[in-house]
Scaffold this active site. Sequence first.
Site, PDB file in Angstrom:
ATOM      1  N   GLY A  45      -9.029  -8.295  -0.840  1.00  0.00           N
ATOM      2  CA  GLY A  45      -7.800  -8.227  -0.042  1.00  0.00           C
ATOM      3  C   GLY A  45      -6.989  -9.510  -0.084  1.00  0.00           C
ATOM      4  N   GLY A  90     -12.957  -4.484   0.133  1.00  0.00           N
ATOM      5  CA  GLY A  90     -14.407  -4.254   0.072  1.00  0.00           C
ATOM      6  C   GLY A  90     -14.788  -3.182  -0.925  1.00  0.00           C
ATOM      7  NE  ARG A 132      -4.394  -1.421   1.544  1.00  0.00           N
ATOM      8  CZ  ARG A 132      -5.189  -2.132   2.332  1.00  0.00           C
ATOM      9  NH1 ARG A 132      -4.877  -2.302   3.601  1.00  0.00           N
ATOM     10  NH2 ARG A 132      -6.294  -2.660   1.848  1.00  0.00           N
ATOM     11  CE  LYS A 136     -17.395 -16.067   7.406  1.00  0.00           C
ATOM     12  NZ  LYS A 136     -17.286 -14.925   8.294  1.00  0.00           N
TER      13      LYS A 136
HETATM   14  P1  ADP Z   1     -10.956 -11.765  -0.705  1.00  0.00           P
HETATM   15  O1  ADP Z   1     -10.374 -11.014   0.480  1.00  0.00           O
HETATM   16  O2  ADP Z   1      -9.978 -11.898  -1.832  1.00  0.00           O
HETATM   17  O3  ADP Z   1     -12.287 -11.213  -1.128  1.00  0.00           O
HETATM   18  P2  ADP Z   1     -12.130 -13.747   1.015  1.00  0.00           P
HETATM   19  O4  ADP Z   1     -11.878 -12.884   2.203  1.00  0.00           O
HETATM   20  O5  ADP Z   1     -13.521 -13.911   0.564  1.00  0.00           O
HETATM   21  O6  ADP Z   1     -11.221 -13.274  -0.217  1.00  0.00           O
HETATM   22  O7  ADP Z   1     -11.617 -15.229   1.319  1.00  0.00           O
HETATM   23  C1  ADP Z   1     -10.273 -15.505   1.609  1.00  0.00           C
HETATM   24  C2  ADP Z   1     -10.155 -16.740   2.484  1.00  0.00           C
HETATM   25  O8  ADP Z   1     -10.855 -17.847   1.948  1.00  0.00           O
HETATM   26  C3  ADP Z   1      -8.729 -17.173   2.636  1.00  0.00           C
HETATM   27  O9  ADP Z   1      -8.319 -16.961   3.960  1.00  0.00           O
HETATM   28  C4  ADP Z   1      -8.761 -18.677   2.297  1.00  0.00           C
HETATM   29  O10 ADP Z   1      -7.985 -19.464   3.165  1.00  0.00           O
HETATM   30  C5  ADP Z   1     -10.223 -19.001   2.447  1.00  0.00           C
HETATM   31  N1  ADP Z   1     -10.596 -20.208   1.697  1.00  0.00           N
HETATM   32  C6  ADP Z   1     -10.428 -20.450   0.388  1.00  0.00           C
HETATM   33  N2  ADP Z   1     -10.862 -21.700   0.075  1.00  0.00           N
HETATM   34  C7  ADP Z   1     -11.309 -22.261   1.207  1.00  0.00           C
HETATM   35  C8  ADP Z   1     -11.872 -23.558   1.536  1.00  0.00           C
HETATM   36  N3  ADP Z   1     -12.054 -24.502   0.610  1.00  0.00           N
HETATM   37  N4  ADP Z   1     -12.210 -23.772   2.820  1.00  0.00           N
HETATM   38  C9  ADP Z   1     -12.025 -22.828   3.752  1.00  0.00           C
HETATM   39  N5  ADP Z   1     -11.511 -21.594   3.516  1.00  0.00           N
HETATM   40  C10 ADP Z   1     -11.155 -21.326   2.251  1.00  0.00           C
HETATM   41 MG    MG Z   2     -10.785 -11.131   2.594  1.00  0.00          MG
END
Ligand code: ADP
Ligand code: MG
Length: 404
Positions: free
Chosen positions: A361, A384, A42, A204
């Site tokens: 993120g 976000g 950043r 999620k």
């Molecule tokens: P971003 O920040 O890129 O939007 P998220 O916050 O939605 O992504 O999700 C990131 C998390 O999802 C990571 O910590 C990763 O470990 C978790 N993750 C990915 N695949 C799985 C899985 N099959 N089971 C549990 N957690 C998972």
């Molecule tokens: Mg995230």
Amino acid sequence: MAKRGIESLGELKGKRVLVRVDFNVPLKRGADGSQQVADDYRLEAALPTIRRLSEAGARVVLMSHLGRPKGEPKPELSLAPVAARLAELLGSPVAFCPETVGAAAQAAASELAEGGVLVVENLRFHKGEKKNEPEFAAALAALGELYVNDAFGVCHRAHASVAAVTEHLPSACGLLIEREVEALGPLRDGSAARPLVVVLGGAKLGTKIPVLEALIPRTDAILVGGGMAYTLLKAQGKPIGGSKVEDDLLDTATQILESARTRAREQGCQLVLPHDHVVAAGLDDLTGYDVVEEVPSNRMALDVGPASLAEFVQVLRTAKTVFWNGPLGVFEQPPFHLGTHYVASFLAGRQGDCRTIVGGGDSAAAARQLGLADAMDWVSTGGGASLLYVQGEDLPGLDALPEA
Ligand code: ADP
Ligand code: MG
């Protein structure tokens, strides 16, 4: 939706320019016990704007939040180590003021030489920041004569340093926000080159439903992996063992699948779910590590399987634009990074032929951790904020800036 840029502010020489940056970086303890910046990303992203202002002879006053101090001073969340690291990156001194606003901060801003750079203390040491309080915004505005917002990652929040402050000073967006808007804008307004493929993963489903709903109508294919896939698969009646599931979202998942099916029928948008999975007994327990089509009851799915990855790649091969949000597996913990690594590598290899934009993120962290961030066309600094922007939501921090 072009915003007024730095050039609209006129002569900068000698002017105090108050700049909102996003220096919300992870910290770590160094060998000597002092706090240090753990990831420069950043800071690097803010350098073009800081350099532009400094080279024009402005007195540059930088403000940011760091962590969640809940409106009170917390020494471990001071921006002092960030200012020190910024000086190293800039290759020139950076002053630091242990106050955010008030007489000391105003004096520090006035004492800056032309081209000098100052960082004031963490904005969130004051309750007025998150409450968008007019008094706090006025106190911030007293530090500068002009205002630049370059903190894309906080534009989805109406906080004093991005929203109310703009009522006091001639305002403009910085170079980082310009680039974010340029990169994400085509996804938001539907003008991205087609075929447009969305790679969606992450922990999620709940946090990704709005983006799924917004993108299904204007996307050619959506490839789903990560933890969120298992709520969708369970809604389809597939065995998912001990994988992460949001049971309260099973009805919503069914609706999403139904709307995707309708859309596939009418306009050909494919929704591709994984059909094989890398499983183990748990994150820290490789017992039963295997690739399976049906997740046994005593195993969890922690990454997308190779047959699904091969199918993903067949779709990605045809794409002209890819928006990637959310890791496809638990990339932080090898060997569950392999699916994410494979897809990221494939996209890196298509650079120049297909535009890849990474938002979120953890996805950005994954691209950097795998050493592939430079091979992506844009890695958004907004977690976000980038998702909301792509969905078509209004971001208060952008709305507060004057139109070009
Ligand atoms: P971003 O920040 O890129 O939007 P998220 O916050 O939605 O992504 O999700 C990131 C998390 O999802 C990571 O910590 C990763 O470990 C978790 N993750 C990915 N695949 C799985 C899985 N099959 N089971 C549990 N957690 C998972
Ligand atoms: Mg995230």
